[in-house]
Design a protein around this motif. Sequence first.
Motif, PDB file in Angstrom:
ATOM      1  N   ASP A  20      25.447  57.461   2.953  1.00  0.00           N
ATOM      2  CA  ASP A  20      24.293  57.259   4.077  1.00  0.00           C
ATOM      3  C   ASP A  20      23.574  56.052   3.805  1.00  0.00           C
ATOM      4  O   ASP A  20      23.140  55.276   4.781  1.00  0.00           O
ATOM      5  N   LEU A  21      23.380  55.701   2.714  1.00  0.00           N
ATOM      6  CA  LEU A  21      22.750  54.576   1.996  1.00  0.00           C
ATOM      7  C   LEU A  21      23.389  53.427   2.438  1.00  0.00           C
ATOM      8  O   LEU A  21      22.996  52.103   2.754  1.00  0.00           O
ATOM      9  N   ARG A  22      24.882  53.348   2.232  1.00  0.00           N
ATOM     10  CA  ARG A  22      25.717  52.293   2.690  1.00  0.00           C
ATOM     11  C   ARG A  22      25.936  51.900   4.171  1.00  0.00           C
ATOM     12  O   ARG A  22      25.878  50.816   4.610  1.00  0.00           O
ATOM     13  N   ALA A  23      25.797  53.131   4.772  1.00  0.00           N
ATOM     14  CA  ALA A  23      26.021  53.135   6.188  1.00  0.00           C
ATOM     15  C   ALA A  23      24.638  52.494   6.926  1.00  0.00           C
ATOM     16  O   ALA A  23      24.734  51.811   7.956  1.00  0.00           O
ATOM     17  N   LYS A  26      18.829  49.804   3.394  1.00  0.00           N
ATOM     18  CA  LYS A  26      17.301  49.639   3.532  1.00  0.00           C
ATOM     19  C   LYS A  26      16.933  48.330   2.677  1.00  0.00           C
ATOM     20  O   LYS A  26      17.617  48.172   1.749  1.00  0.00           O
ATOM     21  N   PRO A  27      15.702  47.527   3.185  1.00  0.00           N
ATOM     22  CA  PRO A  27      15.286  46.696   2.261  1.00  0.00           C
ATOM     23  C   PRO A  27      14.579  47.170   1.010  1.00  0.00           C
ATOM     24  O   PRO A  27      14.059  48.240   1.095  1.00  0.00           O
ATOM     25  N   THR A  28      14.282  46.237   0.148  1.00  0.00           N
ATOM     26  CA  THR A  28      13.507  46.663  -1.028  1.00  0.00           C
ATOM     27  C   THR A  28      12.162  46.414  -0.645  1.00  0.00           C
ATOM     28  O   THR A  28      11.700  45.525   0.137  1.00  0.00           O
ATOM     29  N   TYR A  29      11.230  47.411  -1.286  1.00  0.00           N
ATOM     30  CA  TYR A  29       9.815  47.258  -0.686  1.00  0.00           C
ATOM     31  C   TYR A  29       8.746  47.839  -1.813  1.00  0.00           C
ATOM     32  O   TYR A  29       9.434  48.535  -2.820  1.00  0.00           O
ATOM     33  N   HIS A  37      13.847  49.978  -4.888  1.00  0.00           N
ATOM     34  CA  HIS A  37      14.995  48.983  -5.165  1.00  0.00           C
ATOM     35  C   HIS A  37      16.255  49.880  -4.424  1.00  0.00           C
ATOM     36  O   HIS A  37      16.573  50.523  -5.409  1.00  0.00           O
ATOM     37  N   TRP A  38      16.763  49.507  -3.367  1.00  0.00           N
ATOM     38  CA  TRP A  38      17.852  50.498  -2.894  1.00  0.00           C
ATOM     39  C   TRP A  38      19.162  50.104  -3.583  1.00  0.00           C
ATOM     40  O   TRP A  38      19.891  51.182  -3.853  1.00  0.00           O
ATOM     41  N   GLN A  39      19.365  48.890  -4.211  1.00  0.00           N
ATOM     42  CA  GLN A  39      20.364  48.693  -4.974  1.00  0.00           C
ATOM     43  C   GLN A  39      20.568  49.358  -6.272  1.00  0.00           C
ATOM     44  O   GLN A  39      21.676  49.914  -6.501  1.00  0.00           O
ATOM     45  N   GLN A  40      19.416  49.591  -6.940  1.00  0.00           N
ATOM     46  CA  GLN A  40      19.580  50.311  -8.129  1.00  0.00           C
ATOM     47  C   GLN A  40      19.769  51.809  -7.940  1.00  0.00           C
ATOM     48  O   GLN A  40      20.208  52.570  -8.535  1.00  0.00           O
ATOM     49  N   TYR A  41      19.131  52.374  -6.515  1.00  0.00           N
ATOM     50  CA  TYR A  41      19.302  53.788  -6.214  1.00  0.00           C
ATOM     51  C   TYR A  41      20.708  53.850  -6.034  1.00  0.00           C
ATOM     52  O   TYR A  41      21.431  54.738  -6.567  1.00  0.00           O
ATOM     53  N   ALA A  42      21.500  53.014  -5.283  1.00  0.00           N
ATOM     54  CA  ALA A  42      22.924  53.174  -5.197  1.00  0.00           C
ATOM     55  C   ALA A  42      23.558  53.147  -6.275  1.00  0.00           C
ATOM     56  O   ALA A  42      24.673  53.781  -6.638  1.00  0.00           O
ATOM     57  N   GLU A  43      23.221  52.244  -7.419  1.00  0.00           N
ATOM     58  CA  GLU A  43      23.951  52.260  -8.656  1.00  0.00           C
ATOM     59  C   GLU A  43      23.949  53.328  -9.485  1.00  0.00           C
ATOM     60  O   GLU A  43      24.940  53.948 -10.123  1.00  0.00           O
TER      61      GLU A  43
END
Length: 70
Positions: A20-23, A26-29, A37-43
């Motif tokens: 869902d996150l990759r589809a 969302k921006p970092t805010y 930070h969504w990239q850290q969450y995905a990692e």
Amino acid sequence: MSDIEQIQAIRSQSLAQLDDLRANPKPTYWLDGQRVHWQQYAESLQTTVDWCDQKLIDYQPFEVRSRGVT
């Protein structure tokens, strides 16, 4: 629920959130002084999936082949 079933459920949920996150990226805010930070969450989700994969492998039966020599 057995340990294997729990690990499979965690893996499944993490993969669903990661998909869902990759589809829908969302921006970092910043929210109330905290950075989201969504990239850290995905990692973090990927690390969880990798951990589950390793645990599931550890639960698999294995065979050790050896040969005796006299």
